[in-house]
Enzyme design. Structure first.
Site, PDB file in Angstrom:
ATOM      1  N   ASP A  36       0.808  -1.236   0.000  1.00 65.89           N
ATOM      2  CA  ASP A  36       0.000   0.000   0.000  1.00 65.89           C
ATOM      3  C   ASP A  36       0.831   1.270   0.000  1.00 65.89           C
ATOM      4  OD1 ASP A  36       0.753  -0.163   2.705  1.00 65.89           O
ATOM      5  OD2 ASP A  36      -1.232   0.389   3.459  1.00 65.89           O
ATOM      6  N   GLY A 126      -2.244  -6.532  15.585  1.00 63.90           N
ATOM      7  CA  GLY A 126      -2.059  -6.172  14.181  1.00 63.90           C
ATOM      8  C   GLY A 126      -3.367  -6.190  13.402  1.00 63.90           C
ATOM      9  N   SER A 130      -5.547   0.818  16.208  1.00 61.82           N
ATOM     10  CA  SER A 130      -5.302   2.268  16.156  1.00 61.82           C
ATOM     11  C   SER A 130      -6.006   2.902  14.958  1.00 61.82           C
ATOM     12  CB  SER A 130      -3.811   2.591  16.183  1.00 61.82           C
ATOM     13  OG  SER A 130      -3.116   1.840  15.235  1.00 61.82           O
ATOM     14  N   GLU A 163      -1.798   9.605  11.589  1.00 62.30           N
ATOM     15  CA  GLU A 163      -0.887   8.542  12.036  1.00 62.30           C
ATOM     16  C   GLU A 163       0.545   8.856  11.570  1.00 62.30           C
ATOM     17  OE1 GLU A 163      -2.203   4.939  12.932  1.00 62.30           O
ATOM     18  OE2 GLU A 163      -0.156   4.443  13.482  1.00 62.30           O
ATOM     19  N   ASP A 175      -5.227   0.339   6.257  1.00 62.06           N
ATOM     20  CA  ASP A 175      -5.976   0.041   7.481  1.00 62.06           C
ATOM     21  C   ASP A 175      -7.136   1.014   7.672  1.00 62.06           C
ATOM     22  OD1 ASP A 175      -3.873  -1.672   7.656  1.00 62.06           O
ATOM     23  OD2 ASP A 175      -2.893  -0.660   9.334  1.00 62.06           O
TER      24      ASP A 175
END
Ligand code: GLA
Length: 389
Positions: A36, A126, A130, A163, A175
């Site tokens: 990504d 994982g 977050s 982030e 994510d």
């Protein structure tokens, strides 16, 4: 779930006023790992595990944060005038980062908030706890402050921006995008170069998605992640000298093989090889899934693991034990490490009638070989972030 959190909210902050509840999911990536930030494709899906918020606007600029997961920390009080990263602020750095990023984009936050959070994503697994917290904050702000023009994809981008720039992890978009854009029973085939995407059904009639949590997380994760990124960026620069490309995702395997000598370092060559091949594997895997060829999808998952282990070197002993055990079980269609790596979880596609054997055999073997106790989640694919009430 939300009833308990709402009661806690009432106890901490009172029951009056316009109190709203929200949910943002975690994610599991089926294939397309470490692509990504290389302009490649990913294929994640949102889980029904995730993070919940109960929130209300305040009259002043105070921010009162409470997390049921960190209840011993109590209410953490700060303000909209103090949106700076601070180690001591712990988990609140994630929502604060998103608020900071909103303000940076010109979405002015005129009121503070009382907000209570609870998440059921296992910590450090994982599975993007977050990112789910970031996207959750994004939808709370969008809804409470009436930022109607803000799309869910933009919320994902704001989450990633926060982030990267507030919390110091140089992650890609996968994510946050999965958490914001997820769709029940579908995975998201996302081109990270253009953010074009399509949904592909993953409701398998005779198989389940099983996540195995190794319960280990090796330190180094962030620095190793950033090292991989840098290696790929350098390899890309070297390839650009001989090819008209913008990202590693632009390359076919053949083009890569024909020009890989431009990369001046063997380790960088392996990293770039993974990025190129994994992207092509992901495209092929989605084609296979659409053609109902789940066996082929599984083979590509397995090949993804081998590449992440040998070429990208983001697996670890414990994860390899889990994957090796899984591969030996009849009825396991595919199994691989998922997420950033160096611990965390594997994702496996397992025939319905093999799920019990899988859990028992992998669980026992893992305990025997590593001394750790794995956890298993037979997951459902859920919707992206949304308001509940
Ligand atoms: C982490 C990052 C994602 C992605 C994966 C690896 O989860 O947050 O952006 O790079 O690792 O595929």
């Amino acid at each position: 779930m939300t009833e308990k959190l709402t009661n806690t909210f009432h106890e901490l902050f009172g029951a009056e006023g316009d109190i709203r509840t929200y949910f943002a999911p975690g994610r599991v990536n089926l294939i397309g790992e470490h692509t990504d930030y290389n302009g490649g494709h990913v294929f994640p899906c949102a889980l029904t595990l995730g993070t919940y918020a109960v929130a209300r606007k305040r009259e002043d600029r105070v921010l009162n944060f409470y997390s049921e997961n960190f209840s011993s920390l109590g209410v953490i009080k700060t303000s909209l005038d103090d949106l700076v990263p601070d180690k001591k602020a712990g988990w609140t750095n994630y929502p604060k980062g998103v608020m900071w990023a909103f303000e940076k984009r010109g979405y002015k936050l005129t009121h503070g908030l009382d907000i209570a959070i609870y998440g059921d994503i296992p910590n450090g697994s994982g599975l993007s706890s977050s990112a789910s917290l970031e996207v959750l904050t994004g939808i709370v702000l969008k809804d409470m402050f009436g930022f109607d023009s803000l799309s869910m994809a933009e919320i994902a981008q704001i989450g990633q921006y926060s982030e990267n720039n507030f919390n110091g992890c140089n992650c890609g978009i996968m994510d946050q995008f999965a958490s914001a854009m997820g769709k029940k029973d579908n995975a998201i085939f996302l081109d990270t170069n253009t953010l074009e995407f399509e949904y592909a059904p993953v409701a398998l009639p005779d198989a389940k998605i099983v996540i195995t949590n190794s319960k280990v997380k090796h330190s180094l994760v962030d620095s190793a992640y950033n090292d991989r990124r840098n290696e790929c960026e350098t390899a890309l620069e070297e390839l650009k000298a001989v090819l008209p490309i913008k990202t590693l995702g632009d390359l076919s395997e053949e083009e890569f093989e024909a020009h890989k000598n431009a990369i001046k370092d063997p380790v960088r060559t392996l990293r770039a090889k993974h990025a190129v091949y994994e992207n092509q594997r992901t495209i092929r895997a989605v084609e296979a899934l659409k053609a109902n060829n789940i066996e082929e999808f599984g083979k590509l998952m397995n090949a993804s693991h081998v590449s992440l282990k040998n070429d990208y070197e983001v697996s670890c002993e414990e994860i390899d034990v889990l994957v090796d055990l899984a591969w030996k079980i009849p009825g396991v269609i595919g199994s691989r490490i998922t997420g950033g790596g160096f611990g965390g979880c594997t994702v496996s596609i397992v025939k319905n009638d093999a799920v019990d054997t899988f859990i028992e055999t992998v669980g026992n073997g893992y305990k025997e070989q590593t001394g750790h106790t794995a956890e298993f989640y037979v997951v459902e694919v859920g919707d992206g972030a949304h308001r509940l009430s």
